[in-house]
Enzyme design. Structure first.
Site, PDB file in Angstrom:
ATOM      1  N   HIS A  17       0.842  -1.203   0.000  1.00 59.36           N
ATOM      2  CA  HIS A  17       0.000   0.000   0.000  1.00 59.36           C
ATOM      3  C   HIS A  17       0.884   1.265   0.000  1.00 59.36           C
ATOM      4  CE1 HIS A  17      -3.204  -2.566   2.205  1.00 59.36           C
ATOM      5  NE2 HIS A  17      -3.707  -2.293   1.013  1.00 59.36           N
ATOM      6  N   LYS A  41     -17.987  -6.795   7.886  1.00 54.55           N
ATOM      7  CA  LYS A  41     -16.727  -7.509   8.135  1.00 54.55           C
ATOM      8  C   LYS A  41     -16.278  -7.299   9.570  1.00 54.55           C
ATOM      9  CE  LYS A  41     -13.962  -7.706   3.881  1.00 54.55           C
ATOM     10  NZ  LYS A  41     -12.753  -7.093   3.278  1.00 54.55           N
ATOM     11  N   ARG A  94      -1.796  -6.124  -8.550  1.00 57.40           N
ATOM     12  CA  ARG A  94      -0.617  -6.977  -8.381  1.00 57.40           C
ATOM     13  C   ARG A  94      -0.531  -8.034  -9.466  1.00 57.40           C
ATOM     14  NH1 ARG A  94      -2.708  -7.997  -2.439  1.00 57.40           N
ATOM     15  NH2 ARG A  94      -4.503  -8.080  -3.823  1.00 57.40           N
ATOM     16  N   SER A 132      -3.117  -7.754   2.716  1.00 62.06           N
ATOM     17  CA  SER A 132      -3.454  -7.647   4.140  1.00 62.06           C
ATOM     18  C   SER A 132      -3.950  -8.999   4.645  1.00 62.06           C
ATOM     19  CB  SER A 132      -4.539  -6.593   4.354  1.00 62.06           C
ATOM     20  OG  SER A 132      -4.102  -5.348   3.886  1.00 62.06           O
TER      21      SER A 132
HETATM   22  O1  PNS Z   1      -8.910  -3.036   0.189  1.00 60.24           O
HETATM   23  P1  PNS Z   1     -10.164  -3.583  -0.444  1.00 60.24           P
HETATM   24  O2  PNS Z   1     -10.966  -4.338   0.602  1.00 60.24           O
HETATM   25  O3  PNS Z   1      -9.877  -4.392  -1.663  1.00 60.24           O
HETATM   26  O4  PNS Z   1     -11.045  -2.319  -0.900  1.00 60.24           O
HETATM   27  C1  PNS Z   1     -12.284  -2.468  -1.538  1.00 60.24           C
HETATM   28  C2  PNS Z   1     -13.002  -1.113  -1.780  1.00 60.24           C
HETATM   29  C3  PNS Z   1     -13.064  -0.284  -0.511  1.00 60.24           C
HETATM   30  C4  PNS Z   1     -12.239  -0.334  -2.823  1.00 60.24           C
HETATM   31  C5  PNS Z   1     -14.414  -1.458  -2.287  1.00 60.24           C
HETATM   32  O5  PNS Z   1     -15.001  -2.354  -1.412  1.00 60.24           O
HETATM   33  C6  PNS Z   1     -15.318  -0.232  -2.474  1.00 60.24           C
HETATM   34  O6  PNS Z   1     -15.102   0.592  -3.318  1.00 60.24           O
HETATM   35  N1  PNS Z   1     -16.365  -0.146  -1.635  1.00 60.24           N
HETATM   36  C7  PNS Z   1     -17.333   0.921  -1.676  1.00 60.24           C
HETATM   37  C8  PNS Z   1     -18.705   0.411  -2.093  1.00 60.24           C
HETATM   38  C9  PNS Z   1     -19.059   0.771  -3.516  1.00 60.24           C
HETATM   39  O7  PNS Z   1     -18.902   1.891  -3.951  1.00 60.24           O
HETATM   40  N2  PNS Z   1     -19.557  -0.242  -4.285  1.00 60.24           N
HETATM   41  C10 PNS Z   1     -20.066  -0.102  -5.631  1.00 60.24           C
HETATM   42  C11 PNS Z   1     -19.045   0.184  -6.675  1.00 60.24           C
HETATM   43  S1  PNS Z   1     -18.219  -1.178  -7.359  1.00 60.24           S
END
Ligand code: PNS
Length: 163
Positions: A17, A41, A94, A132
């Site tokens: 990150h 979660k 990645r 993570s």
């Molecule tokens: O680190 P992560 O868990 O891969 O992050 C995921 C994240 C936060 C980028 C994703 O879950 C997100 O954008 N959540 C917000 C919900 C949202 O906007 N959903 C609809 C669009 S796809």
């Protein structure tokens, strides 16, 4: 003035990150690290703890002239990005497996908010397998996570588990 949102769970923040944040700093004047508040979660670190940890580790990394802010958000990412007047979303990729998942999300976000761009960035090869989730798994099974996360993260993980 170019502002990006770097969203994620950051549970915990990894060196991968941080690598993406530093690369993002070359492209943007401001990066808002946005921690998703996800009631579904059960996290290792609370959102507040993750904010504190991020703020602490960011003190030690070279950011050039870029301002890096730590925040949290709930709900739709595109809505949060609009509120913060962001030009782009930054996500790290990645491997091809990440790409498929990220492409789907990026396309959905574009449909919801066409003006918002998603920028995919590749971390250093050394972090291409770091996540993570794996860091937590290895740590919880007693493996060595040195070099995968900042030392502060490892310390905080030990305190959390051992007290
Ligand atoms: O680190 P992560 O868990 O891969 O992050 C995921 C994240 C936060 C980028 C994703 O879950 C997100 O954008 N959540 C917000 C919900 C949202 O906007 N959903 C609809 C669009 S796809």
């Amino acid at each position: 003035m170019r502002r990006a949102i770097y969203p994620g769970s950051f549970d915990p923040v990894t060196n991968g990150h941080l690598d993406i944040i530093q690369r993002g700093c070359k492209l943007f004047d401001e990066i808002i690290i946005a921690i998703l508040i996800n009631p579904e979660k059960t996290p290792f670190f609370s959102v507040q703890e993750r904010k504190e940890i991020l703020a602490e580790v960011l003190r030690d990394i070279e950011q050039g002239g870029c301002t890096v802010i730590v925040d949290s958000f709930e709900g739709l990412l595109v809505q949060y990005a609009a509120e913060r007047k962001a030009d782009a979303i930054v996500r790290g990729i990645r491997a091809i497996s990440d790409y498929e998942y990220e492409l789907q999300r990026a396309m959905m976000n574009r449909r919801l908010e066409p003006a918002l761009e998603t920028v995919f960035m590749m971390p250093a090869e050394a972090y291409s397998y770091v996540s993570s989730r794996l860091v937590k798994e290895v740590f919880q099974l007693g493996g060595n996570i040195g070099g995968l996360v900042p030392p502060i993260v490892e310390q905080r993980m030990k305190v959390k588990v051992l007290g």
